[in-house]
Design an enzyme around this catalytic site. Structure first.
Site, short mmCIF file in Angstrom:
data_model
loop_
_atom_site.label_atom_id
_atom_site.label_comp_id
_atom_site.label_asym_id
_atom_site.label_seq_id
_atom_site.Cartn_x
_atom_site.Cartn_y
_atom_site.Cartn_z
N SER A 266 -1.70 -1.84 8.07
CA SER A 266 -2.73 -0.85 7.78
C SER A 266 -3.42 -1.18 6.46
O SER A 266 -3.05 -2.13 5.77
CB SER A 266 -2.11 0.55 7.72
OG SER A 266 -1.12 0.60 6.71
N SER A 267 -4.41 -0.38 6.10
CA SER A 267 -5.12 -0.51 4.82
C SER A 267 -5.87 -1.83 4.67
O SER A 267 -5.97 -2.39 3.58
CB SER A 267 -4.15 -0.32 3.63
OG SER A 267 -3.52 0.93 3.69
N LEU A 268 -6.41 -2.32 5.78
CA LEU A 268 -7.19 -3.55 5.72
C LEU A 268 -8.67 -3.29 5.44
O LEU A 268 -9.44 -4.22 5.23
CB LEU A 268 -7.06 -4.33 7.05
CG LEU A 268 -5.71 -4.98 7.32
CD1 LEU A 268 -5.73 -5.69 8.66
CD2 LEU A 268 -5.35 -5.96 6.22
N LYS B 129 -10.81 -1.03 7.47
CA LYS B 129 -11.64 -0.87 8.66
C LYS B 129 -12.82 0.06 8.39
O LYS B 129 -13.93 -0.17 8.87
CB LYS B 129 -10.82 -0.29 9.82
CG LYS B 129 -9.70 -1.17 10.32
CD LYS B 129 -9.15 -0.66 11.65
CE LYS B 129 -8.68 0.78 11.61
NZ LYS B 129 -7.53 0.99 10.72
N ILE C 150 2.20 3.84 18.70
CA ILE C 150 2.31 4.50 20.00
C ILE C 150 1.26 5.59 20.17
O ILE C 150 0.72 5.79 21.26
CB ILE C 150 3.75 5.07 20.19
CG1 ILE C 150 3.92 5.52 21.64
CG2 ILE C 150 4.04 6.19 19.21
CD1 ILE C 150 5.37 5.83 21.99
N THR D 21 -1.98 -18.05 10.39
CA THR D 21 -2.78 -17.40 11.43
C THR D 21 -1.94 -16.71 12.50
O THR D 21 -2.49 -16.00 13.34
CB THR D 21 -3.69 -18.43 12.11
OG1 THR D 21 -2.88 -19.38 12.83
CG2 THR D 21 -4.56 -19.16 11.09
N CYS E 255 -15.46 22.85 -8.51
CA CYS E 255 -14.66 23.78 -7.71
C CYS E 255 -13.59 24.43 -8.60
O CYS E 255 -13.91 25.30 -9.40
CB CYS E 255 -14.05 23.06 -6.50
SG CYS E 255 -13.49 24.18 -5.20
N HIS F 283 -18.96 20.87 -4.12
CA HIS F 283 -18.50 19.49 -4.33
C HIS F 283 -19.69 18.54 -4.25
O HIS F 283 -19.98 17.97 -3.19
CB HIS F 283 -17.46 19.12 -3.27
CG HIS F 283 -16.14 19.78 -3.46
ND1 HIS F 283 -15.11 19.21 -4.18
CD2 HIS F 283 -15.68 20.98 -3.02
CE1 HIS F 283 -14.07 20.03 -4.17
NE2 HIS F 283 -14.40 21.12 -3.48
N GLU G 76 -19.95 15.58 -5.20
CA GLU G 76 -19.58 14.19 -4.95
C GLU G 76 -19.77 13.79 -3.48
O GLU G 76 -19.98 12.61 -3.17
CB GLU G 76 -18.12 13.92 -5.37
CG GLU G 76 -17.05 14.65 -4.57
CD GLU G 76 -16.68 16.00 -5.14
OE1 GLU G 76 -15.53 16.45 -4.90
OE2 GLU G 76 -17.53 16.62 -5.80
#
Length: 543
Positions: free
Chosen positions: A13-15, A17, A147, A187, A381, A515, A517
């Site tokens: 994860s955390s690539l 996307k 899954i 690879t 806020c 907010h 931002e």
């Protein structure tokens, strides 16, 4: 008919996307195409609204009041296209809706199953409101092999069969790790990830390979051979100096060209002027300011993702580098000496939104420091609410507090149970559900004509900003607060809910209930952040 691009991730994860989806959309947009990006989240929460920032990062809010994944913030910042409720779906929301239909008898006694009922709901979501678009980019959260993601992948497999390969494209983001001991890029993880996808009936069309070192042509050809894609469709994706240089980097490596080749489309070269300007300003600052963000979730910067980026945008607008110091508010609740040591080097102090009592006294102490030392202050806020409590205490209301922190004799801040929206009067029970029950989305505010807020907004008398809160400053304390110099310069149109407070006798002291931002863009920085960084720059020249 809109063409669909499905973005999946493999190996780990955390690539990035979400960043990849936003960058590709920006490149297609720069070529003149109309785009929209959507996020499929496989978790069982209905939305991320009740999830801890430490688990999921910030909750991003859309104009129409959806609490969504933080990736939608990337989508908006890179394309300028406002996201909607229909642009983020979770397994929890799909199952909730299906079960509600089953209870009503909508399925006429049929057995309700993942196929076709869940997969049909996912396909419907992917295709809703797409008639006026050229491309719909759909990012699938999680990693191949999870899954909970299987129903989504099955739905997309079906959708490719229904729409045809000429109208769908699978982009798989994967990892090519560097093994230092061997001095080689490997690879095999990418090959295994693609093999797992093909086992589910999906052949990726384009591979975006995240790597720390240059991907040699030999390894690119090897990936293409074993993963059954064109060599030109294997796109290297190295770390970039900033997220705003990623579109330029991906264009250089041929990502947008590979997508257009897949669809058999020709287009003019992209107009990348906007991105060249942003990267030039970001990479060549003419000064530097340091902003202290006094918050509760400072251990995880993703908890304040949009805030971080909005400060960067303010720096781009002023041609300065913004250094952010994340400061845990709790350290100020121990010794006063900690406050001065931490905040004196700051050119500006920002207290962001948050929930719960932990760290609030430290935030109030930060407000007091900024007020007394004339350091530019920006409260968002909860940060505005803390400014009001601090002002009330300075005005003699010693027990001023918020009902969010428990019963209080002086509820300067209290829970809001009724407010007006475009859909009419909204009501909430004090002990009701937490999810989706706040004042959410875009609401208008009326500005005082002679205020700093009006000046910051270019002389506007009415604005629209996004909200996410269930507590409000009690307007009954307005006279006491204004006697201490904290004026109400922005109110809801009915005059009941304070939206902006400020101190006219201060270089920059502004608190907002909304907010801002969420609406800041690198090519269109929010005026409040531009103004705050400009004030911090002026302060830096005085100290």
């Amino acid at each position: 008919m809109a063409r669909h691009i499905f973005i999946t991730g493999g190996v780990v994860s955390s690539l990035g996307k979400g960043l990849m989806a936003a960058s590709l959309a920006a490149l297609l947009q720069a070529r003149g195409f109309r785009v929209r990006i959507r996020k499929f989240d496989p978790y069982l929460n209905v939305d991320p609204g009740t999830m801890s920032p430490y688990q999921h990062g910030e909750v991003y809010v859309t104009d129409d009041g959806a609490e969504t994944d933080l990736d939608l913030g990337h989508y908006e910042r890179f394309t300028g296209v406002s996201a909607h409720q229909s642009d983020n779906i979770t397994s929890g929301r799909i199952y909730r809706d299906i079960i509600a239909k089953e209870r009503r008898g909508d399925y006429l006694g049929a057995t309700v199953q993942v196929i076709p009922h869940v997969t049909d709901a996912i396909k419907d979501f992917a295709q809703t409101d797409t008639d006026d678009l050229d491309f719909v980019l759909c990012e699938i959260g999680g990693t191949i092999g999870d899954i909970e993601g299987l129903p989504f992948l099955e739905a997309l497999r079906q959708l490719r069969n229904e729409l045809g390969r000429e109208n769908t494209c699978f982009v798989h983001v994967t990892l090519v790790p560097y093994i230092a001991a061997a001095g080689e890029l490997k690879t095999k993880p990418t090959q295994h990830s693609v093999r797992e996808m093909t086992g589910l009936g999906i052949q990726p069309d384009i591979l975006l390979c995240r790597c720390e070192h240059e991907l040699p042509e030999s390894e690119r050809a090897k990936i293409a051979l074993f993963c059954n894609v064109r060599r030109e469709a294997v796109i290297p994706a190295l770390d970039a100096p900033s997220i705003y240089s990623v579109p330029l980097q991906y264009h250089k490596e041929g990502l947008d060209a590979a997508v257009l080749h897949h669809f058999g489309l020709a287009s003019p070269a992209p107009d990348l002027t906007r991105w060249n300007t942003i990267t030039e300003r970001f990479g060549n600052p003419e000064g530097e300011v340091t902003i202290g963000v006094v918050g509760k979730y400072v251990g995880l910067p993703d908890a304040y993702k949009s805030l971080n980026e909005a400060l960067v945008h303010g720096g781009i607008a002023n041609r300065v580098k913004v250094k952010i110091r994340w400061i845990d508010a709790e350290i100020f609740e121990k010794e006063d000496s900690e406050i001065a040591a931490a905040l004196e080097p700051m050119h500006g102090i920002l207290v962001p939104g948050g929930f719960g009592e932990r760290g609030t006294e430290g935030k109030i102490a930060s407000v007091r420091f900024a007020r007394e030392r004339k350091v530019p202050y920006f409260g968002i806020c909860l940060g505005m609410q803390m400014a009001c409590i601090e002002a009330a205490r300075a005005a003699g209301v010693e027990k001023a507090s918020s009902t969010e922190f428990g019963a209080t004799e002086e509820p300067v801040v209290g829970i809001i149970t009724e407010w007006m929206s475009k859909d009419g009067l909204q009501k909430r029970a004090e002990g009701g559900d937490l999810g989706g029950t706040m004042r959410l989305g875009a609401y208008p505010a009326v500005l005082s004509g002679n205020s700093q807020a009006s000046t910051i907004y270019g002389g506007a008398t009415e604005i629209s900003e996004r909200h996410r809160h269930r507590y409000e400053v009690n307007a009954a304390y307005r006279e006491q607060l204004e006697s201490n110099g904290l004026i109400f310069s922005g109110m809801s149109p009915d005059g009941l809910l304070p939206e902006i407070v400020e101190r006219p006798d201060h270089p920059f002291f502004v608190g907002v209930q909304f907010h801002p931002e969420y609406k800041s863009r690198p090519f269109d920085p929010h005026p409040l952040f531009s103004g705050f960084i400009a004030a911090a720059l002026r302060h830096s020249r005085l100290v």
